[in-house]
Design an enzyme around this catalytic site. Structure first.
Site, short mmCIF file in Angstrom:
data_model
loop_
_atom_site.label_atom_id
_atom_site.label_comp_id
_atom_site.label_asym_id
_atom_site.label_seq_id
_atom_site.Cartn_x
_atom_site.Cartn_y
_atom_site.Cartn_z
N PHE A 260 0.82 -1.21 0.00
CA PHE A 260 0.00 0.00 0.00
C PHE A 260 0.85 1.26 0.00
O PHE A 260 2.04 1.23 0.31
CB PHE A 260 -0.93 0.02 1.22
CG PHE A 260 -0.23 0.08 2.56
CD1 PHE A 260 0.36 1.24 3.02
CD2 PHE A 260 -0.16 -1.05 3.37
CE1 PHE A 260 1.01 1.30 4.25
CE2 PHE A 260 0.50 -1.01 4.60
CZ PHE A 260 1.08 0.17 5.04
N HIS B 18 6.83 -7.33 12.13
CA HIS B 18 6.74 -6.64 10.83
C HIS B 18 5.36 -6.08 10.57
O HIS B 18 5.12 -5.46 9.55
CB HIS B 18 7.15 -7.57 9.71
CG HIS B 18 6.02 -8.38 9.13
ND1 HIS B 18 5.33 -9.30 9.86
CD2 HIS B 18 5.46 -8.37 7.91
CE1 HIS B 18 4.40 -9.83 9.10
NE2 HIS B 18 4.43 -9.29 7.91
N SER C 5 -0.62 2.30 12.30
CA SER C 5 0.74 1.82 12.07
C SER C 5 1.62 2.49 13.13
O SER C 5 1.17 3.38 13.85
CB SER C 5 1.21 2.19 10.67
OG SER C 5 0.43 1.52 9.69
N HIS D 257 4.51 0.47 1.51
CA HIS D 257 4.80 -0.94 1.75
C HIS D 257 4.84 -1.64 0.40
O HIS D 257 3.81 -1.75 -0.28
CB HIS D 257 3.69 -1.55 2.63
CG HIS D 257 3.92 -2.97 3.03
ND1 HIS D 257 2.98 -3.72 3.69
CD2 HIS D 257 4.99 -3.79 2.87
CE1 HIS D 257 3.46 -4.94 3.92
NE2 HIS D 257 4.67 -5.00 3.43
#
Length: 474
Positions: free
Chosen positions: A201, A393, A375, A232
């Site tokens: 994304f 991760h 995030s 990402h």
DNA sequence: ATGTGC
């Protein structure tokens, strides 16, 4: 945080010791298949250390969330542990905007459209960087890019693209590059600057600083409420082709040596063997591709912001780092070869492995959540040394793509993205159905994962990042 | 994850 909670345990499996960094609850949720996979991994000769992050879950041949270490002298390398998306990782850019500047949902939509115009998200679409030489990118990473794609140049005082990264490029024996056929070269050249599908994304987020790390945030140049861009992505078809070609070559070597485990999908070869070294060299080329690809995605996002907001908008590089790779590392006198699969390196302040701009604070460790959830920007803690400085991760999948599609309705997914509200997390897909398998219900709760990482003493939170708009591939 | 698969 519950002080009675255990965030670390050592499991004595038949083939060796497995170290697990997870709360009791996350550990219980992992299930027995995860331990079986560890037992297979531990049968690879001469393995020195293996651990799971709290987001560990079953993958192909190995679990996503694995750290596996060999000594440099008698080491092994495993294409299966690194997996197919070689070099997959995160990149963050910091804008000079505040969340307030994007409170109008129409502006967020405009921004998403502008990004989509410059970053192809369809699975077969071609990128807009045909003037870049793929061979240079594969051989030299960011150093193989024409100067115009490195807008910050090499100026050391600024937050440049080439110093504020975990790695700007891997050097390797380039003779291996012609092992991959012409059509893979052709396809990969076209894919430069494309996003890819699945969990990849580009996300626009606003940050909330954590009170424990105001000083670190300040030194990283972060302000409360600031808008950042998180990316990402990975090595696309090139990494996949490297994995496919090398896995079969490594399998041949395993048959010759009489090596193997209960899992035929777990391939490994000695470092120094022809197949092992070919893999390491080609893997490094894929790491270069992935690093450059994220750089180009950021370049395109910067253009989109300038087209939409104006030429005064800044997007300085905070950091770029990987969570799927293997490479040599050093700790004092010790040299070792480490695999991180769905695991992120998080060095504490003062560690000499930090790039120069982050030597005193420690580098940013970038942890993505699932769609519609937070995030995190983390920084490593001294306690991470026990785990070779590996942290999680991301959230970690708990449901297969198919199971998620069965369980979650489009309406539920839309509600979790607050569709129709003023604070809607704008998504580039009008039909949410095409990305239903990426809904938050497919993932563990990232907040719990972060709590485990912090509780285990591996890292601390610098900022929590809330999504404002997301661009997903298909 | 992937121009994908038994």
């Amino acid at each position: 945080m519950n002080n009675n909670e255990t965030y670390y345990r050592q499991i004595d499996l038949p083939a060796g010791d497995l170290h697990i960094y997870a709360s009791d609850r996350l550990f219980q949720d992992m299930g027995s298949k995860v331990l079986e996979m560890a037992n297979n991994n531990l049968q690879i000769p001469n393995i020195r250390y293996m651990s799971y992050t709290p987001d560990a879950h079953v993958g192909v041949g190995t679990c996503i969330g694995t750290t596996a270490v060999w000594g440099a002298e008698n080491g092994y390398v495993s294409p299966s542990i690194v997996g197919s998306d070689i070099g997959c990782g995160m990149r963050v850019h910091v804008t000079n905007m505040q969340a307030e500047d994007l409170k109008d949902v129409r502006l967020r939509r405009k921004l998403v459209k502008a990004i989509e115009k410059l970053i192809p998200v369809e699975s077969h679409a071609r990128g807009y960087f045909s003037d870049i030489r793929l061979e240079h990118v594969l051989r030299k990473g960011l150093h193989g890019l024409p100067g115009k794609y490195v807008p910050d140049s090499y100026t050391p005082r600024k937050a440049t693209s080439l110093t504020h990264v975990e790695s700007s490029g891997f050097r390797f024996n380039e003779d291996v590059l012609d092992r991959l056929p012409e059509h893979v070269w052709h396809r990969s050249h076209r894919q430069l600057g494309t996003l890819g599908g699945g969990n990849h994304f580009v996300e626009i987020q606003s940050i909330q600083l954590h009170e424990d790390n105001y000083d670190v945030a300040q030194q990283w140049g972060l302000k409360d409420g600031q808008v950042i861009v998180m990316i990402h992505s990975g090595s696309r078809a090139w990494g996949g082709a490297v994995n496919q070609y090398c896995s079969s070559e490594v399998a041949k070597t395993m048959r010759q040596l009489g090596h193997g485990t209960a899992d035929p999908k777990l391939q490994f070869a000695p470092i120094g063997s022809a197949a092992g070294d070919t893999y390491i060299n080609l893997m490094y080329s894929a790491l270069n591709f992935a690093i450059v690809n994220r750089h180009l995605l950021a370049y395109a996002v910067r253009e989109a912001f300038r087209d939409t907001i104006g030429s005064g908008v800044e997007l300085r590089t905070l950091y770029d780092l990987m969570h799927n790779y293997a490479c040599g590392e050093e700790e004092g006198e010790d040299s070792y070869f480490i695999h991180r699969k769905g695991a992120t390196r998080a060095l504490p302040g003062g560690h000499p492995g930090n790039p120069a701009p982050y030597l005193t604070t420690g580098h940013p460790a970038l942890i993505p959540g699932s769609m519609g959830t937070a995030s995190y920007l983390m920084v490593g803690a001294a306690g991470g040394a026990d785990n070779y400085y590996s942290i999680c991760h991301g959230a970690g999948r708990i449901r297969s793509r198919n199971a998620t599609k069965q369980l979650v309705s489009v309406d539920e997914f839309a509600a979790s993205m607050r569709v129709g509200c003023e604070d809607e997390i704008v998504v580039n897909h009008r039909a949410l159905e095409s990305i239903l398998d990426e809904s938050p219900q497919a993932y563990k709760d990232v907040d719990q994962i972060i709590e485990s990482v912090v509780g285990a003493g591996l890292a601390t939170v610098v900022a929590k990042c809330s999504p404002l708009a997301t661009v997903k591939g298909v």
